[in-house]
Scaffold this active site. Structure first.
Site, PDB file in Angstrom:
ATOM      1  N   SER A 190       0.848  -1.185   0.000  1.00 55.44           N
ATOM      2  CA  SER A 190       0.000   0.000   0.000  1.00 55.44           C
ATOM      3  C   SER A 190       0.888   1.239   0.000  1.00 55.44           C
ATOM      4  O   SER A 190       1.851   1.314   0.762  1.00 55.44           O
ATOM      5  CB  SER A 190      -0.903   0.002   1.228  1.00 55.44           C
ATOM      6  OG  SER A 190      -1.768   1.127   1.226  1.00 55.44           O
ATOM      7  N   HIS A 210       2.660  12.111  -0.194  1.00 54.35           N
ATOM      8  CA  HIS A 210       2.231  13.499   0.033  1.00 54.35           C
ATOM      9  C   HIS A 210       3.404  14.433  -0.281  1.00 54.35           C
ATOM     10  O   HIS A 210       4.324  14.580   0.527  1.00 54.35           O
ATOM     11  CB  HIS A 210       1.778  13.690   1.479  1.00 54.35           C
ATOM     12  CG  HIS A 210       0.472  13.033   1.797  1.00 54.35           C
ATOM     13  ND1 HIS A 210      -0.731  13.516   1.340  1.00 54.35           N
ATOM     14  CD2 HIS A 210       0.189  11.912   2.517  1.00 54.35           C
ATOM     15  CE1 HIS A 210      -1.712  12.734   1.766  1.00 54.35           C
ATOM     16  NE2 HIS A 210      -1.175  11.747   2.483  1.00 54.35           N
ATOM     17  N   HIS A 256      -1.738   7.568  -4.796  1.00 51.33           N
ATOM     18  CA  HIS A 256      -2.044   6.352  -4.045  1.00 51.33           C
ATOM     19  C   HIS A 256      -1.950   5.150  -4.976  1.00 51.33           C
ATOM     20  O   HIS A 256      -2.282   5.227  -6.168  1.00 51.33           O
ATOM     21  CB  HIS A 256      -3.459   6.418  -3.463  1.00 51.33           C
ATOM     22  CG  HIS A 256      -4.081   5.066  -3.244  1.00 51.33           C
ATOM     23  ND1 HIS A 256      -4.885   4.464  -4.201  1.00 51.33           N
ATOM     24  CD2 HIS A 256      -3.991   4.186  -2.224  1.00 51.33           C
ATOM     25  CE1 HIS A 256      -5.280   3.284  -3.752  1.00 51.33           C
ATOM     26  NE2 HIS A 256      -4.753   3.090  -2.560  1.00 51.33           N
ATOM     27  N   ASN A 265      -2.330   0.598  -4.502  1.00 47.26           N
ATOM     28  CA  ASN A 265      -2.457  -0.564  -3.637  1.00 47.26           C
ATOM     29  C   ASN A 265      -2.605  -1.801  -4.503  1.00 47.26           C
ATOM     30  O   ASN A 265      -3.365  -1.802  -5.477  1.00 47.26           O
ATOM     31  CB  ASN A 265      -3.679  -0.407  -2.722  1.00 47.26           C
ATOM     32  CG  ASN A 265      -3.926  -1.627  -1.857  1.00 47.26           C
ATOM     33  OD1 ASN A 265      -4.586  -2.580  -2.277  1.00 47.26           O
ATOM     34  ND2 ASN A 265      -3.407  -1.599  -0.647  1.00 47.26           N
ATOM     35  N   HIS A 320      -3.848   8.722 -17.315  1.00 49.76           N
ATOM     36  CA  HIS A 320      -4.855   7.738 -17.700  1.00 49.76           C
ATOM     37  C   HIS A 320      -4.427   6.951 -18.936  1.00 49.76           C
ATOM     38  O   HIS A 320      -4.758   5.755 -19.050  1.00 49.76           O
ATOM     39  CB  HIS A 320      -6.205   8.422 -17.919  1.00 49.76           C
ATOM     40  CG  HIS A 320      -6.981   8.634 -16.652  1.00 49.76           C
ATOM     41  ND1 HIS A 320      -7.894   7.727 -16.177  1.00 49.76           N
ATOM     42  CD2 HIS A 320      -6.949   9.650 -15.743  1.00 49.76           C
ATOM     43  CE1 HIS A 320      -8.416   8.167 -15.035  1.00 49.76           C
ATOM     44  NE2 HIS A 320      -7.848   9.338 -14.749  1.00 49.76           N
ATOM     45  N   HIS A 374     -20.297  12.855   1.070  1.00 49.96           N
ATOM     46  CA  HIS A 374     -20.698  13.988   1.917  1.00 49.96           C
ATOM     47  C   HIS A 374     -20.210  15.313   1.337  1.00 49.96           C
ATOM     48  O   HIS A 374     -20.690  16.371   1.736  1.00 49.96           O
ATOM     49  CB  HIS A 374     -20.178  13.801   3.347  1.00 49.96           C
ATOM     50  CG  HIS A 374     -18.692  13.621   3.446  1.00 49.96           C
ATOM     51  ND1 HIS A 374     -18.067  12.438   3.105  1.00 49.96           N
ATOM     52  CD2 HIS A 374     -17.705  14.461   3.841  1.00 49.96           C
ATOM     53  CE1 HIS A 374     -16.767  12.556   3.295  1.00 49.96           C
ATOM     54  NE2 HIS A 374     -16.512  13.778   3.734  1.00 49.96           N
TER      55      HIS A 374
END
Length: 315
Positions: free
Chosen positions: A100, A104, A114, A116, A149, A179
Site C-alpha cells: 500500500s 504526500h 495512491h 495498492n 490515464h 458527503h
C-alpha cells in the site's frame, strides 16, 4: 505435479508474498531517485498478532516528498464473525498480503498519489486479487491527467481490453466523498475481488496486478520529476492544506484498507501512514469564482473521459 496444473494455495501465498516484498524494494528505489536521491525510506518492521507481519517504510522531509509511505504486509489469522461480516469475508480465517502506497508531496503542484495491490485467501479456499491507483492533484493539470490515464489504459489493454473502462468507472465510484459530492481527484482504476478461476487464472490475474504496480512506479516518478521545480505561492500552499483535509476524510471515513487493518488488529502507525503530515479544515471555505481553485473543483466529478481531447463528462 505437471506444469499445467495450478499451484496449491500454500504455493500461491509464497509466490505472491515474495513478489510483494521485491516490489516494495523496487518502488522505494524508484521514489527515492525521483525525490533526489539524498533522503531514504526508513523501515519499521512489525509483527501481526495472528501471524505474519510487515515492513512499513516512510520517507519524510525529502526534496519533493514531505511524507511518503510504502508498506508491505503478509498477515494471517481469524477475525471475529462481526468483522468478517463487515468486510464481506466468506470465512473468518484469512491470509492477506499486499503493498500500500501514499505519497504526500511538499509542493502543491505535485499531486498526491495512491496505489495498492493485494491478494487475499479465505479459509474456505476462495482467493482473489485487488488493487488500484489514483492521482489527487491540488491543481488539476488536464494534460498530465490525460497522460496518467493513457499509461493506465495501455497497461490494462495488454491484459484485458475491458479492464480500463470497467475499473476506471469503479474508481470514480470508490474514490468519491459522498458527503462532499466530489471525487478525491482525477481518478485512475480500482478493482476488488478478482476471483481466481472465476475472473481469470491465478497467473493471468497476478500478472495484471504486477503490471499495475509497475505502471504506478514509472508514471508517478515521471510526474514527480516534471513538477518538482515548478514555483508556487503561499496561497497555493494554503489550498494544498485544505485539499489534504479532504484526503484525510476519505481515508478515515471510507477507505476499505483502513477498515480492514483496524478490524484485524493491524499496526496503527502503518494503517494511518496514508494521512498527510499537515492539513486544515475551515468552516464552509469556498474557492473564489473564476479562481484556479474553482477551476480544479469543476474537475472533481465522476464520469470524466480523460482519454479524450478535451476531456468531457459522460455523466
Amino acid at each position: 505435479m505437471s506444469i499445467s496444473e495450478p499451484l496449491p494455495l500454500v504455493s500461491r501465498r509464497t509466490v505472491v508474498e515474495e513478489w510483494m516484498r521485491q516490489f516494495q524494494d523496487w518502488l522505494c528505489q524508484e521514489l527515492e531517485a525521483a525525490d533526489g536521491g539524498t533522503v531514504r525510506f526508513q523501515q519499521d518492521a512489525w509483527q501481526h498478532p495472528g501471524g505474519g507481519g510487515g515492513r512499513t517504510r516512510v520517507l519524510q522531509h525529502g526534496q519533493v516528498l514531505e511524507k511518503g509511505g510504502v508498506a508491505f504486509s503478509a498477515v494471517w489469522g481469524t477475525m471475529s464473525e462481526q468483522a468478517a461480516q463487515l468486510l464481506l469475508m466468506p470465512d473468518p480465517g484469512y491470509f492477506a498480503t499486499g503493498v500500500s502506497v501514499v505519497q504526500h508531496p511538499r509542493s502543491p503542484l505535485v499531486p498526491i498519489s495512491h496505489m495498492n495491490v493485494r491478494y487475499f485467501e479465505a479459509a474456505n479456499g476462495e482467493a482473489w486479487f485487488g488493487g488500484g491507483l489514483d492521482l489527487t492533484p491540488i491543481y488539476v493539470d488536464v494534460e498530465q491527467a490525460r497522460w496518467f490515464h493513457q499509461q493506465i489504459e495501455a497497461v490494462c489493454a495488454l491484459h484485458n481490453p475491458a479492464y480500463y473502462p470497467r475499473f476506471k468507472q469503479w474508481a470514480d465510484e470508490y474514490f468519491y466523498l459522498p458527503h462532499r459530492q466530489e471525487t478525491r481527484g482525477v481518478g485512475g482504476i480500482f478493482f476488488d475481488r478478482l476471483m481466481v478461476e472465476k475472473d481469470g487464472s491465478f497467473d493471468a490475474l497476478f500478472a495484471f496486478v504486477q503490471a499495475v504496480g509497475q505502471v504506478y512506479g514509472r508514471s508517478y516518478s515521471a510526474i514527480m520529476r516534471q513538477n518538482a521545480d515548478l514555483p508556487y505561492t503561499t496561497e497555493q500552499k494554503q489550498w494544498q492544506l485544505v485539499r489534504r483535509g479532504r484526503y484525510a476524510e476519505f481515508n478515515l471515513a471510507l477507505d476499505r484498507g483502513t477498515r480492514f487493518g483496524l478490524e484485524t488488529g493491524g499496526r496503527t502507525e502503518s494503517i494511518l501512514m496514508s494521512l498527510p503530515p499537515q492539513c486544515q479544515w475551515h468552516y464552509n471555505q469556498q474557492p473564489a469564482p473564476g479562481s484556479p481553485e474553482a477551476a480544479t473543483q469543476q474537475w472533481l466529478q465522476k464520469g470524466i473521459n480523460w482519454l479524450l481531447e478535451p476531456p468531457i463528462s459522460t455523466c
